[in-house]
Each structure stands twice: as structure tokens, then as C-alpha cells.
Design a protein around this motif. Structure first.
Motif, PDB file in Angstrom:
ATOM      1  N   VAL A 172      19.371  -5.956  -4.254  1.00 20.43           N
ATOM      2  CA  VAL A 172      18.126  -6.716  -4.145  1.00 20.43           C
ATOM      3  C   VAL A 172      18.266  -7.974  -4.984  1.00 20.43           C
ATOM      4  CG1 VAL A 172      15.637  -6.716  -4.579  1.00 20.43           C
ATOM      5  CG2 VAL A 172      16.787  -4.590  -3.858  1.00 20.43           C
ATOM      6  N   THR A 173      18.030  -9.132  -4.378  1.00 18.46           N
ATOM      7  CA  THR A 173      17.985 -10.370  -5.157  1.00 18.46           C
ATOM      8  C   THR A 173      16.536 -10.772  -5.342  1.00 18.46           C
ATOM      9  OG1 THR A 173      18.037 -11.938  -3.296  1.00 18.46           O
ATOM     10  CG2 THR A 173      20.165 -11.106  -4.112  1.00 18.46           C
ATOM     11  N   CYS A 174      16.229 -11.411  -6.468  1.00 15.41           N
ATOM     12  CA  CYS A 174      14.852 -11.879  -6.702  1.00 15.41           C
ATOM     13  C   CYS A 174      14.887 -13.293  -7.251  1.00 15.41           C
ATOM     14  CB  CYS A 174      14.096 -10.942  -7.637  1.00 15.41           C
ATOM     15  SG  CYS A 174      14.702 -10.860  -9.321  1.00 15.41           S
ATOM     16  N   CYS A 175      13.944 -14.119  -6.761  1.00 18.91           N
ATOM     17  CA  CYS A 175      13.958 -15.534  -7.152  1.00 18.91           C
ATOM     18  C   CYS A 175      12.564 -16.103  -7.369  1.00 18.91           C
ATOM     19  CB  CYS A 175      14.694 -16.359  -6.101  1.00 18.91           C
ATOM     20  SG  CYS A 175      13.877 -16.344  -4.484  1.00 18.91           S
ATOM     21  N   GLY A 181       0.778  -1.225   0.000  1.00 18.33           N
ATOM     22  CA  GLY A 181       0.000   0.000   0.000  1.00 18.33           C
ATOM     23  C   GLY A 181       0.811   1.278   0.000  1.00 18.33           C
ATOM     24  N   LEU A 182       2.127   1.185  -0.182  1.00 15.74           N
ATOM     25  CA  LEU A 182       2.956   2.391  -0.229  1.00 15.74           C
ATOM     26  C   LEU A 182       2.603   3.233  -1.454  1.00 15.74           C
ATOM     27  CD1 LEU A 182       6.417   0.900   0.803  1.00 15.74           C
ATOM     28  CD2 LEU A 182       4.912   2.321   2.215  1.00 15.74           C
ATOM     29  N   GLU A 183       2.912   4.516  -1.367  1.00 15.07           N
ATOM     30  CA  GLU A 183       2.587   5.426  -2.471  1.00 15.07           C
ATOM     31  C   GLU A 183       3.213   4.965  -3.782  1.00 15.07           C
ATOM     32  OE1 GLU A 183       2.581   9.818  -1.809  1.00 15.07           O
ATOM     33  OE2 GLU A 183       3.546   9.240   0.083  1.00 15.07           O
ATOM     34  N   ASP A 184       2.484   5.205  -4.860  1.00 16.15           N
ATOM     35  CA  ASP A 184       2.982   4.837  -6.186  1.00 16.15           C
ATOM     36  C   ASP A 184       3.839   5.982  -6.730  1.00 16.15           C
ATOM     37  OD1 ASP A 184       3.473   3.701  -8.603  1.00 16.15           O
ATOM     38  OD2 ASP A 184       1.470   4.019  -9.419  1.00 16.15           O
ATOM     39  N   ARG A 185       5.104   6.006  -6.274  1.00 17.48           N
ATOM     40  CA  ARG A 185       6.045   7.041  -6.712  1.00 17.48           C
ATOM     41  C   ARG A 185       7.292   6.366  -7.271  1.00 17.48           C
ATOM     42  NH1 ARG A 185       8.180  10.276  -2.692  1.00 17.48           N
ATOM     43  NH2 ARG A 185       7.477   9.007  -0.958  1.00 17.48           N
ATOM     44  N   PRO A 186       8.065   7.062  -8.106  1.00 15.54           N
ATOM     45  CA  PRO A 186       9.271   6.464  -8.697  1.00 15.54           C
ATOM     46  C   PRO A 186      10.309   6.055  -7.659  1.00 15.54           C
ATOM     47  CG  PRO A 186       8.640   8.420  -9.919  1.00 15.54           C
ATOM     48  CD  PRO A 186       7.776   8.391  -8.696  1.00 15.54           C
ATOM     49  N   LEU A 187      10.403   6.821  -6.567  1.00 13.61           N
ATOM     50  CA  LEU A 187      11.314   6.501  -5.475  1.00 13.61           C
ATOM     51  C   LEU A 187      10.582   6.670  -4.154  1.00 13.61           C
ATOM     52  CD1 LEU A 187      14.620   8.283  -6.576  1.00 13.61           C
ATOM     53  CD2 LEU A 187      14.259   5.808  -6.402  1.00 13.61           C
ATOM     54  N   LEU A 188      10.915   5.816  -3.185  1.00 10.03           N
ATOM     55  CA  LEU A 188      10.368   5.909  -1.840  1.00 10.03           C
ATOM     56  C   LEU A 188      11.514   6.165  -0.862  1.00 10.03           C
ATOM     57  CD1 LEU A 188       7.963   2.842  -2.124  1.00 10.03           C
ATOM     58  CD2 LEU A 188       7.277   5.254  -2.086  1.00 10.03           C
ATOM     59  N   LYS A 189      11.184   6.433   0.390  1.00  8.06           N
ATOM     60  CA  LYS A 189      12.207   6.662   1.406  1.00  8.06           C
ATOM     61  C   LYS A 189      13.189   5.491   1.435  1.00  8.06           C
ATOM     62  CE  LYS A 189      12.814   7.222   6.398  1.00  8.06           C
ATOM     63  NZ  LYS A 189      12.127   7.221   7.720  1.00  8.06           N
ATOM     64  N   SER A 190      14.480   5.805   1.380  1.00  9.54           N
ATOM     65  CA  SER A 190      15.477   4.728   1.379  1.00  9.54           C
ATOM     66  C   SER A 190      15.604   4.154   2.792  1.00  9.54           C
ATOM     67  CB  SER A 190      16.834   5.235   0.871  1.00  9.54           C
ATOM     68  OG  SER A 190      17.309   6.291   1.673  1.00  9.54           O
ATOM     69  N   SER A 191      15.256   2.893   2.931  1.00  9.07           N
ATOM     70  CA  SER A 191      15.136   2.282   4.259  1.00  9.07           C
ATOM     71  C   SER A 191      15.974   1.029   4.445  1.00  9.07           C
ATOM     72  CB  SER A 191      13.668   1.928   4.531  1.00  9.07           C
ATOM     73  OG  SER A 191      12.828   3.061   4.421  1.00  9.07           O
ATOM     74  N   PHE A 192      16.334   0.341   3.351  1.00  8.76           N
ATOM     75  CA  PHE A 192      16.959  -0.976   3.467  1.00  8.76           C
ATOM     76  C   PHE A 192      18.272  -1.027   2.698  1.00  8.76           C
ATOM     77  CE2 PHE A 192      12.304  -1.379   3.423  1.00  8.76           C
ATOM     78  CZ  PHE A 192      12.119  -1.760   4.751  1.00  8.76           C
ATOM     79  N   ALA A 193      19.272  -1.671   3.318  1.00 10.89           N
ATOM     80  CA  ALA A 193      20.571  -1.818   2.657  1.00 10.89           C
ATOM     81  C   ALA A 193      20.524  -2.888   1.581  1.00 10.89           C
ATOM     82  CB  ALA A 193      21.648  -2.159   3.688  1.00 10.89           C
ATOM     83  N   GLY A 194      19.577  -3.788   1.708  1.00  9.40           N
ATOM     84  CA  GLY A 194      19.453  -4.867   0.734  1.00  9.40           C
ATOM     85  C   GLY A 194      18.180  -5.639   0.957  1.00  9.40           C
ATOM     86  N   ALA A 195      17.933  -6.587   0.071  1.00 11.25           N
ATOM     87  CA  ALA A 195      16.684  -7.353   0.161  1.00 11.25           C
ATOM     88  C   ALA A 195      16.834  -8.700  -0.519  1.00 11.25           C
ATOM     89  CB  ALA A 195      15.538  -6.576  -0.490  1.00 11.25           C
ATOM     90  N   ILE A 196      16.052  -9.655  -0.020  1.00 12.21           N
ATOM     91  CA  ILE A 196      15.867 -10.939  -0.690  1.00 12.21           C
ATOM     92  C   ILE A 196      14.377 -11.068  -0.948  1.00 12.21           C
ATOM     93  CG2 ILE A 196      15.990 -13.445  -0.446  1.00 12.21           C
ATOM     94  CD1 ILE A 196      18.574 -13.035   1.138  1.00 12.21           C
ATOM     95  N   ASP A 197      13.997 -10.972  -2.223  1.00 15.49           N
ATOM     96  CA  ASP A 197      12.586 -11.034  -2.599  1.00 15.49           C
ATOM     97  C   ASP A 197      12.267 -12.396  -3.179  1.00 15.49           C
ATOM     98  OD1 ASP A 197       9.893  -9.802  -3.304  1.00 15.49           O
ATOM     99  OD2 ASP A 197      10.604 -10.556  -5.242  1.00 15.49           O
ATOM    100  N   THR A 198      11.165 -12.982  -2.721  1.00 15.74           N
ATOM    101  CA  THR A 198      10.764 -14.313  -3.189  1.00 15.74           C
ATOM    102  C   THR A 198       9.423 -14.306  -3.907  1.00 15.74           C
ATOM    103  OG1 THR A 198       9.523 -14.970  -1.196  1.00 15.74           O
ATOM    104  CG2 THR A 198      11.912 -15.251  -1.134  1.00 15.74           C
ATOM    105  N   VAL A 199       8.806 -13.103  -4.074  1.00 13.46           N
ATOM    106  CA  VAL A 199       7.426 -13.084  -4.568  1.00 13.46           C
ATOM    107  C   VAL A 199       7.201 -12.260  -5.826  1.00 13.46           C
ATOM    108  CG1 VAL A 199       6.493 -13.524  -2.267  1.00 13.46           C
ATOM    109  CG2 VAL A 199       6.777 -11.158  -3.041  1.00 13.46           C
TER     110      VAL A 199
END
Length: 331
Positions: free
Chosen positions: A243-246, A207-225
Motif C-alpha cells: 500500500v502506498t500513501c501520499c 462503513g466496513l466493520e471496525d476489526r483489526p483485520l478484514l477479508k483480504s481482497s486487494f494485492a495492493g493499493a494507492i491511497d491518496t486520502v
């Protein structure tokens, strides 16, 4: 049961209708290959469930036995790498997709698909890890090349699933601060026990705003979805983050600008554990058996028999499984 017969979970197709049952098969029916392996354990993955309901993007021809993971003992070998009696792990490649897989008491595969079972793992532990753990391990390995503990939180999506839960456990072992995303408000204790410091509900990241950039909060991510969750993770990643994605269970589509990549230098790394080079596989498996090995590994999984597979397949398709489901072929 005759000496050359064994039990297998078989999916059959008749006029577009798919029927699943446990049947007796003969070793002579197995495909050609260098190694005949007696399977002791397998595990249930989302791709197995898709194969079991007739998804032609996973399995083209039926009858078929799913199971992209297997661990067991070599019964006979035409290989110089393995001999009868060796314990081996087989994951990925074509196993369980268009080659009969680990939901059976025997498989026959090329030698290049097998990895020696590391000394630090039991057979059951290897299948608690399975393809999910291998994927998690590869993801963490690639992320850790550029993002170090202390750089900031790492966010993990699909956190109660196999890849997500094992990623959290490995990252926690390595000293990273982990934030988990889940749609299951009842599983906060489970995720905290794995090592998640913060938990975000899926609806909140979607539900975050649909903007090109959001507040930078994370150094990295593992996305599975995939899908909107991956979009918003990328847009929330700090400069020079990874960010890794699988996975694509949410959606295979991304609606993004190039801004996270050219204004923040974010790297998006795809993880293809199915065909990952063997040298890296062995490296990751050895780490998973030693310094990355989750505490209380077997407690992260439920154990089932062939007769219980149908129910668990229905649950994983509904997104209602947590952790890992291990199939005991001797049960």
C-alpha cells in the motif's frame, strides 16, 4: 505592460484576511535563482488551494504566488545543465510554497529543481501530468517493485482526483486490474473510461466493520486520502501486498493494530514526491512520456486562465473537481 513586467496570481494577507487577485509584477521581484523561466502552463493542486487561503502549514509568508507546477522555456541561465531556449518542467521542492510559483508568467528557481521536458510530451501534457502525475508515477513504481499484474486487484482511493485518476490510467496501461474508490456516484463512466474494472463508493469502504483485520481482497493499493479509508485498505490487503500513501485530505491519523503488517506481511510505503531524488524523477518523467503516457491525455484536463483560478480553487477545496485543471499563462 513593460518588458520586465508580467502577470501573476497574488495572495495578500491583511490582519488575517486573505485577498486573491491577478497583479502586475516585475521580474526584479522574483527570488534569486539559476534559471529565469517563462512559464507557459501550470496546474491546480490541492496544496495550491491551501496556499491560496492562507494555510501557514503550506505558505508561511505573504504576499505570495502559489503554483507547485510549472513548465516553460529558460530565458536566462547561470547553470551548466540548462541554456536559454531549453524547455523544462519544475515541480515540487519549495516552488509555490514559500517560493513564488507557477501561477505567474515568470519564475526564477535553482537549477536542481528543473527537469528537461521529455521529447514525448508537449508543455500542456506535462502539466496535465504535473505533480499529481509524478506522485502517481512514483507510487506505481514503488508498488510494482513487489506486486505484479496478475497478483490481484489494485485499489485506488480518491479516484477522480489528479493523483487517483492518473494512477488508474498508468496501472491500466501496465496490465493491472484496478478497483476505484470514489464518493461521486455520477463519475462511474469517467472512471471506467480511465480503466477501472470495479468501482466502490467511499461510504461503503468507510462503513466496513471496525476489526483489526478484514477479508483480504486487494494485492495492493494507492491511497491518496488517508484516514479511515487508508485504515480499511490496509486491513483488506492480501498477504505480502503493498500500500502506498501520499495524502491526508480525509485525515492524517491512522487507528490500526500491527496485525496487517506482522500477520499478513503488508508493506506501507510513504510517497514524498516533493523531495524525491532527481534520478528517480527523471526516470518517472521519461516513463510518463512513453510507455506510461495515458491515452487522450489532454482530455483528462480542463484548461483555464488566471482570471478563472478563484472559482476552481473554491471547487477543489470542496472536493468538487475531477481530473486535472491546467492553467494557460498565455490565455
Amino acid at each position: 505592460m513593460k518588458e520586465k513586467e508580467f502577470l501573476a496570481y497574488v495572495v495578500e494577507e491583511t490582519d488575517g484576511i486573505y485577498k486573491r487577485s491577478v497583479k502586475l509584477k516585475s521580474i526584479d521581484e522574483l527570488p534569486d535563482g539559476d534559471l529565469l523561466i517563462k512559464v507557459y502552463y501550470s496546474s491546480l493542486n490541492y496544496k495550491d488551494a491551501l496556499s491560496a487561503i492562507g494555510n501557514k502549514g503550506v505558505t508561511k509568508n505573504y504576499p505570495h504566488t502559489p503554483g507547485i507546477d510549472a513548465v516553460g522555456e529558460v530565458v536566462s541561465s547561470r547553470s551548466n545543465r540548462f541554456k536559454a531556449g531549453d524547455k523544462v518542467i519544475v515541480t515540487s521542492y519549495d516552488l509555490g510554497m514559500n517560493t513564488d510559483g507557477g501561477f505567474a508568467q515568470y519564475i526564477r528557481v535553482p537549477e536542481g529543481w528543473a527537469v528537461p521536458l521529455p521529447d514525448g510530451l508537449t508543455m500542456k501534457e506535462a502539466m496535465v501530468i504535473g505533480t499529481a502525475g509524478l506522485t502517481a508515477g512514483i507510487s506505481v513504481l514503488r508498488l510494482s517493485e513487489l506486486v505484479k499484474p496478475g497478483d490481484g486487484p489494485i485499489i485506488v482511493s480518491g479516484a477522480t482526483g489528479g493523483v487517483g485518476s492518473l494512477s488508474i490510467s498508468i496501472l491500466n496501461k501496465m496490465g493491472y486490474e484496478v478497483t476505484a474508490i470514489t464518493g461521486k456516484a455520477t463519475e462511474f463512466t469517467f472512471l471506467k473510461d480511465l480503466g477501472a474494472k470495479e468501482i466502490i463508493l467511499r461510504k461503503d469502504i468507510e462503513g466496513l466493520e471496525d476489526r483489526p483485520l478484514l477479508k483480504s481482497s486487494f494485492a495492493g493499493a494507492i491511497d491518496t486520502v488517508g484516514g479511515v479509508i487508508l485504515e480499511n485498505i490496509i486491513k483488506s490487503t492480501k498477504p505480502m501486498g503493498v500500500v502506498t500513501c501520499c495524502g491526508n485530505v480525509a485525515s492524517p491519523k491512522l487507528n490500526l493494530t500491527v496485525f496487517p503488517f506482522i500477520l499478513r506481511g503488508v508493506s506501507l510505503i510513504g510517497i514524498d514526491s516533493q523531495n524525491y531524488p532527481m534520478s528517480y524523477r527523471e526516470k518517472v518523467w521519461n516513463k510518463l512520456s512513453l510507455e506510461w503516457k495515458p491515452d487522450s491525455l489532454e482530455e483528462m484536463a480542463s484548461e483555464i486562465s488566471l482570471s478563472e483560478l478563484d472559482h476552481k480553487i473554491d471547487l477543489i477545496l470542496k472536493g468538487q473537481l475531477k481530473g486535472r485543471t491546467v492553467l494557460n499563462l498565455a490565455k
